[in-house]
Design a protein around this motif. Structure first.
Motif, PDB file in Angstrom:
ATOM      1  N   ASN A  93      11.377  58.495  28.861  1.00 53.11           N
ATOM      2  CA  ASN A  93      10.397  57.494  29.278  1.00 53.11           C
ATOM      3  C   ASN A  93      10.957  56.373  30.143  1.00 53.11           C
ATOM      4  O   ASN A  93      10.232  55.789  30.935  1.00 53.11           O
ATOM      5  N   GLN A  94      12.218  56.033  29.945  1.00 50.93           N
ATOM      6  CA  GLN A  94      12.789  54.857  30.632  1.00 50.93           C
ATOM      7  C   GLN A  94      14.076  55.242  31.347  1.00 50.93           C
ATOM      8  O   GLN A  94      14.511  56.395  31.292  1.00 50.93           O
ATOM      9  N   LEU A  95      14.659  54.213  31.952  1.00 53.89           N
ATOM     10  CA  LEU A  95      15.946  54.423  32.614  1.00 53.89           C
ATOM     11  C   LEU A  95      17.103  54.187  31.637  1.00 53.89           C
ATOM     12  O   LEU A  95      18.208  53.848  32.026  1.00 53.89           O
ATOM     13  N   HIS A 193      12.778  47.188  43.259  1.00 57.13           N
ATOM     14  CA  HIS A 193      12.342  46.717  41.946  1.00 57.13           C
ATOM     15  C   HIS A 193      11.555  45.407  42.071  1.00 57.13           C
ATOM     16  O   HIS A 193      11.871  44.549  42.889  1.00 57.13           O
ATOM     17  N   THR A 250      13.519  52.587  41.112  1.00 59.38           N
ATOM     18  CA  THR A 250      13.040  52.757  39.735  1.00 59.38           C
ATOM     19  C   THR A 250      12.186  54.013  39.579  1.00 59.38           C
ATOM     20  O   THR A 250      12.321  54.735  38.589  1.00 59.38           O
ATOM     21  N   LYS A 307      22.276  51.882  31.539  1.00 57.83           N
ATOM     22  CA  LYS A 307      21.377  52.975  31.937  1.00 57.83           C
ATOM     23  C   LYS A 307      22.147  54.299  31.869  1.00 57.83           C
ATOM     24  O   LYS A 307      22.365  54.822  30.795  1.00 57.83           O
ATOM     25  N   ARG A 472       7.009  60.533  35.742  1.00 55.06           N
ATOM     26  CA  ARG A 472       8.408  60.337  36.149  1.00 55.06           C
ATOM     27  C   ARG A 472       9.271  60.697  34.943  1.00 55.06           C
ATOM     28  O   ARG A 472       9.320  59.989  33.957  1.00 55.06           O
TER      29      ARG A 472
HETATM   30  N1  ABU Z   1      14.505  47.805  35.272  1.00 52.51           N
HETATM   31  C1  ABU Z   1      13.841  49.000  35.466  1.00 52.51           C
HETATM   32  C2  ABU Z   1      13.716  49.756  34.178  1.00 52.51           C
HETATM   33  C3  ABU Z   1      12.423  50.380  34.066  1.00 52.51           C
HETATM   34  C4  ABU Z   1      12.436  51.653  33.305  1.00 52.51           C
HETATM   35  O1  ABU Z   1      13.201  51.836  32.355  1.00 52.51           O
HETATM   36  O2  ABU Z   1      11.673  52.516  33.644  1.00 52.51           O
END
Ligand code: ABU
Length: 503
Positions: A93-95, A193, A250, A307, A472
């Motif tokens: 789900n995230q980076l 961003h 992103t 990340k 994504r």
């Molecule tokens: N700073 C961007 C992080 C956003 C994301 O984890 O999708």
């Protein structure tokens, strides 16, 4: 010691033995619920409840009296149970994702030591460690000298870049404020961003003075348009001062062409910042660091090891090529109760006045311990491994799943962000219909809701300018297996094959 009974009569207790007993028991719960179950593919990624129901389950109300250890351990268990398991192999789900146990040990140690990074006298180990980390990371950028600081997030690093760039051009701004500077113009890509806009707003530069440079299909800044936007700003009476390029956007994971942007910055004498919060870790990889070719020509860089490197939230650095103490001059306030000039040790070790913060969390230990554990080679392998998954993915997208899935950029992405639409059977072959885009835009949100209510996996979605909602998928964790990758596509199909009929 009260043991499992905890504090008597609701009194807060500060008994060490009792506290350490509780901590030992709480740690067992954390180990079991977060690290064992939370990484087990057979368990849910999330145990979803709507806010009202979750509030009731958690009993968040704070009362006059304290609770027993038994009750408190149940609180710990509940927090773990109802939180999203970002260490789970099906969290895309995230980076950030996944867990590194050495880094986690560093995070626990940081919390237990509970100090602030600002002075050598309260953080001797961490001042030395931060300096070593910053020097090492700068050397990977190609800067034998320079400066830097660990920041609370990439957004803050980007704001530092904007502030330092302005200070270099107009040092009087620090004392005289915005009266002392002309209308300034910053440049960044349409897919950069959002923190660049926040920084411009926060620093009084203004959103209207952030010029959005066009991108190509993959999301990379178009240098010719940067040239044009600089001329446009000048024609409006603004003074260009900063270009913020991106290494790893992103959404699409695009890398801007740094060498070409550096040429333009040189020609116009502009500060070149690179937001490499997401993509910076490719510098570890011999095979992929070409994506940031030209980075050594930049003036500053934002890079988040929390990340792709899995250092754990949060671990972010702002690095500068400058070695004239610009960062400190820009931000220092010379607090006499912290930065006394008559200390008994080398006062250059008190690095806290480079920061806009006062108290500052120690964020270097988790990265240092992880790096010590696996070495530079281990971190490089980590980066290379996720790129390999991406190749497998593209192969699948390019062949048997071609009818169900459509890549957003229409070609191989540059990085490990896989952006795609799922096309349910009812929409296949209907691209020419007037309502096709509207219907397609509703597919990802419904599938996302279904996956979260089921708890089977998590992946993000978003629109991007004229492109309607698409998924994504971000591949980071080295714990992801081929089965997880296969499950991912199959699950999207399972959750969405009845759409659009069901909408
Ligand atoms: N700073 C961007 C992080 C956003 C994301 O984890 O999708």
């Amino acid at each position: 010691m009260n043991g499992v009974n905890g504090p008597q009569n609701g009194q807060p207790h500060l008994d060490h033995a009792d506290g350490q007993y509780f901590l030992t028991e709480a740690y067992k719960v954390i180990l079991e619920e977060v690290l064992c179950k939370g990484t087990d593919v057979k368990e849910k990624v999330c145990d979803w409840h709507d806010p009202e129901e979750l509030s009731a389950l958690l009993d968040l109300e704070l009362r006059e009296g304290g609770e027993s250890h038994h009750q408190l351990l149940q609180r710990v268990r509940d927090v773990a149970k109802y939180s999203v398991k970002t260490n789970h192999p099906r969290f895309f789900n995230q980076l950030f994702a996944g867990v590194d146990y050495h880094s986690l040990a560093g995070r626990f140690l940081t919390e237990a030591l509970n100090t602030s990074q600002y002075t050598y006298e309260v953080a001797p180990v961490f001042v030395l460690m931060e300096n070593v980390m910053l020097t090492k990371l700068r050397s990977m950028v190609g800067w034998p000298q320079g400066d830097g600081i660990f920041c609370p997030g990439g957004s803050v690093s980007n704001m530092y870049a904007m502030n330092v760039a302005r200070y270099r051009a107009y040092p009087q701004v620090k004392v005289q404020g915005l009266w002392a500077v002309p209308r300034l113009a910053a440049f960044t890509s349409q897919e950069s961003h959002y923190s660049l806009c926040k920084a411009a707003s926060f620093l009084g530069i203004g959103l209207d003075n952030v010029f959005m440079v066009k991108v190509n299909e993959r999301g990379c800044m178009i240098p010719e348009d940067l040239d044009e936007k600089i001329e446009l700003a000048r024609s409006q009476g603004a003074v260009p001062f900063l270009v913020s390029a991106t290494s790893g956007t992103t959404i699409q994971g695009a890398f801007d062409p740094l060498d070409r942007i550096a040429d333009i910055c040189d020609k116009n004498k502009l500060w070149m910042h690179v937001d490499a919060a997401w993509g910076g870790s490719v510098l570890f990889s011999k095979k992929h660091k070409h994506l940031m070719k030209g980075i050594e020509r930049a003036d500053s860089l934002a890079w988040n090891p929390h990340k792709m490197l899995l250092a754990g939230l949060q671990c972010c650095v702002f690095l500068l090529k400058d070695n004239t103490d610009l960062l400190k001059q820009c931000h220092c306030a010379n607090a006499t109760y912290l930065f006394q000039q008559d200390k008994f040790y080398d006062m250059r070790m008190d690095t806290g006045d480079k920061s806009v913060q006062c108290g500052r969390k120690v964020d270097c230990l988790k990265l240092w311990l992880m790096w010590k554990a696996v070495g530079t080679e281990g971190l490089a392998e980590r980066v290379d491994k996720v790129f390999k998954y991406d190749i497998i993915y593209q192969f699948k997208f390019g062949s048997c799943f071609v009818l169900s899935f459509s890549m957003v950029a229409g070609k191989k992405p540059q990085f490990v962000n896989v952006c795609f639409w799922y096309i349910p059977p009812s929409l296949r072959g209907k691209e020419g219909n007037n309502d096709y885009q509207e219907k397609l835009s509703k597919v990802a949100p419904v599938i996302k809701e279904r996956m979260m209510r089921k708890g089977s996996m998590m992946v993000g979605y978003q629109p991007l300018r004229e492109k309607v909602n698409f998924f994504r998928m971000v591949i980071i964790s080295p714990h992801i297996s081929q089965e997880d990758m296969d499950f991912f596509l199959d699950e999207i199909e399972r959750l969405g094959k009845d759409l659009y009929n069901a909408l």
